[in-house]
Design a protein around this motif. Sequence first.
Motif, short mmCIF file in Angstrom:
data_model
loop_
_atom_site.label_atom_id
_atom_site.label_comp_id
_atom_site.label_asym_id
_atom_site.label_seq_id
_atom_site.Cartn_x
_atom_site.Cartn_y
_atom_site.Cartn_z
N TYR A 206 0.88 -1.13 -0.17
CA TYR A 206 -0.03 0.07 -0.07
C TYR A 206 0.81 1.05 -0.03
N ILE A 207 0.08 2.25 -0.25
CA ILE A 207 1.03 3.76 -0.16
C ILE A 207 0.29 4.73 0.86
N GLN A 208 0.83 5.57 1.45
CA GLN A 208 0.65 6.13 2.68
C GLN A 208 0.80 7.63 2.48
N SER A 209 -0.13 8.67 3.03
CA SER A 209 0.50 9.85 3.34
C SER A 209 0.14 10.39 4.71
N GLN A 210 0.74 11.38 5.11
CA GLN A 210 0.63 11.69 6.47
C GLN A 210 1.15 13.14 7.00
N VAL A 211 0.19 13.71 7.75
CA VAL A 211 0.74 14.89 8.39
C VAL A 211 0.76 14.95 9.88
N ASP A 212 1.85 15.33 10.55
CA ASP A 212 1.79 15.06 11.85
C ASP A 212 1.85 16.53 12.47
N PHE A 213 1.15 16.83 13.49
CA PHE A 213 1.02 17.85 14.43
C PHE A 213 1.81 17.73 15.85
N ASN A 214 2.80 18.23 16.25
CA ASN A 214 3.36 17.74 17.44
C ASN A 214 3.62 19.10 18.29
N LEU A 215 3.38 19.17 19.72
CA LEU A 215 3.35 20.22 20.45
C LEU A 215 4.60 20.01 21.27
N LEU A 216 5.20 21.07 21.55
CA LEU A 216 6.53 20.78 22.55
C LEU A 216 6.16 20.81 23.94
N LEU A 217 6.75 19.45 24.64
CA LEU A 217 6.49 19.70 26.04
C LEU A 217 7.52 19.91 26.86
N CYS A 218 8.67 19.83 26.43
CA CYS A 218 10.03 20.27 27.30
C CYS A 218 11.00 19.79 26.37
N HIS A 219 12.29 20.42 26.65
CA HIS A 219 13.46 20.24 26.04
C HIS A 219 14.64 20.71 26.88
N ASN A 220 15.87 19.99 26.49
CA ASN A 220 17.12 20.28 27.41
C ASN A 220 18.25 20.14 26.63
N ILE A 221 19.30 21.00 26.95
CA ILE A 221 20.73 20.77 26.14
C ILE A 221 21.71 20.56 27.28
N GLU A 222 22.28 19.57 27.11
CA GLU A 222 23.44 19.14 27.75
C GLU A 222 24.81 19.42 27.21
N THR A 223 25.43 20.10 27.87
CA THR A 223 26.86 20.52 27.33
C THR A 223 28.19 19.77 27.91
N ASP A 224 28.83 19.10 26.98
CA ASP A 224 30.15 18.61 27.29
C ASP A 224 31.33 19.30 27.52
N PHE A 225 31.67 19.61 28.88
CA PHE A 225 32.63 20.61 29.05
C PHE A 225 34.01 19.91 28.90
N VAL A 226 35.15 20.41 28.50
CA VAL A 226 36.37 19.92 28.49
C VAL A 226 36.82 19.59 29.86
N ASN A 227 36.42 20.61 30.90
CA ASN A 227 36.86 20.43 32.45
C ASN A 227 35.39 20.53 32.90
N SER A 228 35.54 19.34 33.78
CA SER A 228 34.07 19.11 34.61
C SER A 228 34.03 20.30 35.50
#
Length: 257
Positions: A161-183
């Motif tokens: 079969y073939i299929q087409s689709q649209v997704d609507f997504n709402l942001l809940l949360c996010h985070n960015i982790e940084t990898d520092f050279v020195n802890s």
Amino acid sequence: MKRISFVLMALHLFLHSYSVNAQEQKTESNWSWGIYTGITPHLDTELKTFDFIRKENEVWDDYYFDYVEGTFYSWNIGLKVERRFLDNRLSVFSGLQYLNVQSGMDADDYGSSNFMLINVSQSEQGVEYVRVKGFDQSANYVGIPVGFKYTPLADHFVNLYIQSQVDFNLLLCHNIETDFVNSSMNKYDKTVESLFGDPASLYTTFSFKGGMKLGNLGGPIVCLELGPTFILSNDPSCITTSEVGFNFQLNLLLPFK
């Protein structure tokens, strides 16, 4: 005579009830529900440019892309409901899903520089930098898929079969982790995260896929789908950008009884 009339009437009511029940079961068999999961690696990932990032002794420019690697992919899991029409050839479906978008950038250990300099503060007294190896972002969304599916052939255990689709997504949360050279620089983690801003609050995609069905209608069905997914909204990543990915999705569908 009255007994015969009573028996005939009872038989008529029984057959009528059976016929109605059979029709209801036939109508219900056009409905399916199921669970699905998938992954979408993105094919054209590019790094965004930032004024607060530089290479050692050099400003950020196109040349710096040779020393930094970017990532962008997502995975989802959800529930769906499907209704079939036109002799089970056409299907309409929707549902509810959880979507996680992973993205990041990392300095190339094999390049001329294996870290980046991040400007965390700037004043009359001077500029303060911290050394960073890379960043990893995780953005969590809840969404609603809406789509159509068309099966050109009559039902078989194995079908395409073939299929087409649209997704609507709402942001809940996010985070960015940084990898520092020195802890010891981990105290700047939230400061660095705030420099990137927020991902798109509404993440919308369109996909066009081909699928293979295993199973007969009226019983459990397993479907494998794959095809391109196009981003219609702003990026769900603060670090990298993309326009198209390639989605692989596995579905398990069960009939409504």
